[in-house]
Enzyme design. Structure first.
Site, PDB file in Angstrom:
ATOM      1  N   CYS A   1       0.882  -1.163   0.000  1.00 37.82           N
ATOM      2  CA  CYS A   1       0.000   0.000   0.000  1.00 37.82           C
ATOM      3  C   CYS A   1       0.918   1.210   0.000  1.00 37.82           C
ATOM      4  O   CYS A   1       1.792   1.289   0.825  1.00 37.82           O
ATOM      5  CB  CYS A   1      -0.902  -0.060   1.210  1.00 37.82           C
ATOM      6  SG  CYS A   1      -1.495   1.460   1.952  1.00 37.82           S
TER       7      CYS A   1
ATOM      8  N   GLU B   1      -4.988   2.846  -4.473  1.00 32.86           N
ATOM      9  CA  GLU B   1      -4.228   2.113  -5.481  1.00 32.86           C
ATOM     10  C   GLU B   1      -4.449   2.783  -6.835  1.00 32.86           C
ATOM     11  O   GLU B   1      -5.472   3.437  -7.050  1.00 32.86           O
ATOM     12  CB  GLU B   1      -4.675   0.649  -5.568  1.00 32.86           C
ATOM     13  CG  GLU B   1      -4.500  -0.156  -4.292  1.00 32.86           C
ATOM     14  CD  GLU B   1      -3.055  -0.439  -3.928  1.00 32.86           C
ATOM     15  OE1 GLU B   1      -2.157  -0.026  -4.691  1.00 32.86           O
ATOM     16  OE2 GLU B   1      -2.829  -1.072  -2.895  1.00 32.86           O
TER      17      GLU B   1
END
Length: 226
Positions: free
Chosen positions: A2, A105
């Protein structure tokens, strides 16, 4: 994953979601964090348990051992390898919860820029992410943490093939608890993270790509698909 996240609620909201019956030592502050676009290497609010006290501290996102100064500090660790990796051996026993509101993302959809997606829990609760790190009660330049990631499953793989290991509150408390052995912690991380169905995801404005941009407009859906 992440590589960017949000922490806009206050630390007490995150502590309430964790629901641990321990005194809180809070060095983060009582106001909403209001950080919608948190980048690696910056200081992130982290929760850890030490001597039956819950510590809330701002800790640098990223860590490397002292013998690896010739490489960038990773911000994530793959669950398949972290428990037995020489790189993370020193911090594997030092578990933490990284409480976040969401993460981002970027997906190549054929346009001139990759499309950012926001991922969060469907029920609106914080994501209690599994983390490990080096922590001290007096801030140190050597402190830091990484978020543990696993393979994505279900529809989320269309957004990214990795995602953080996110706990239910019950498992988050077990992750932090000192009686939890490192072996049991490994099995938890490998097998018990929240399923894809717990999350929703949707495209957001490309302005989130600039780390200088902040504000709630960054988390506003363009069109819900999750």
């Amino acid at each position: 994953m992440c590589g960017r996240l949000s922490q806009y609620h206050g630390i007490h909201d995150f502590v309430d979601a964790l629901s641990m019956p321990y005194p809180l030592l809070n060095s983060v502050g009582d106001q909403p964090l209001e950080r919608y676009n948190v980048a690696p290497t910056t200081r992130v609010a982290v929760l850890r348990l030490e001597k039956e006290k819950l510590h809330a501290d701002l800790v640098r996102w990223g860590w490397r051992p002292h013998w690896a100064q010739d490489r960038a500090a990773p911000i994530n660790a793959r669950v398949e390898k972290v428990a037995h990796s020489p790189f993370f051996r020193a911090i594997w026993p030092h578990r933490a919860i990284v409480p976040i509101d969401n993460w981002f993302e970027w997906v190549d959809e054929g346009g001139p820029k990759k499309q950012p997606y926001l991922i969060r829990r469907r029920d609106g609760r914080p994501c209690l992410c599994a983390g490990i790190g080096q922590f001290s009660n007096e801030p140190s330049e050597h402190d830091g943490f990484v978020i543990i990631t696993a393979d994505s499953a279900g529809g989320m793989v269309d957004v990214h093939d990795r995602r953080p290991v996110v706990w239910s509150p019950e498992l988050a408390r077990e992750w932090l608890a000192s009686p939890t052995s490192t072996g049991h912690a490994e099995q938890m991380a490998l097998n018990l993270g929240e399923a894809s169905e717990v999350f929703e995801w949707f495209p957001v404005d490309t302005a989130v790509g600039n780390v200088r941009n902040q504000g709630s407009s960054l988390i506003t859906p363009k069109a819900s698909i999750g």
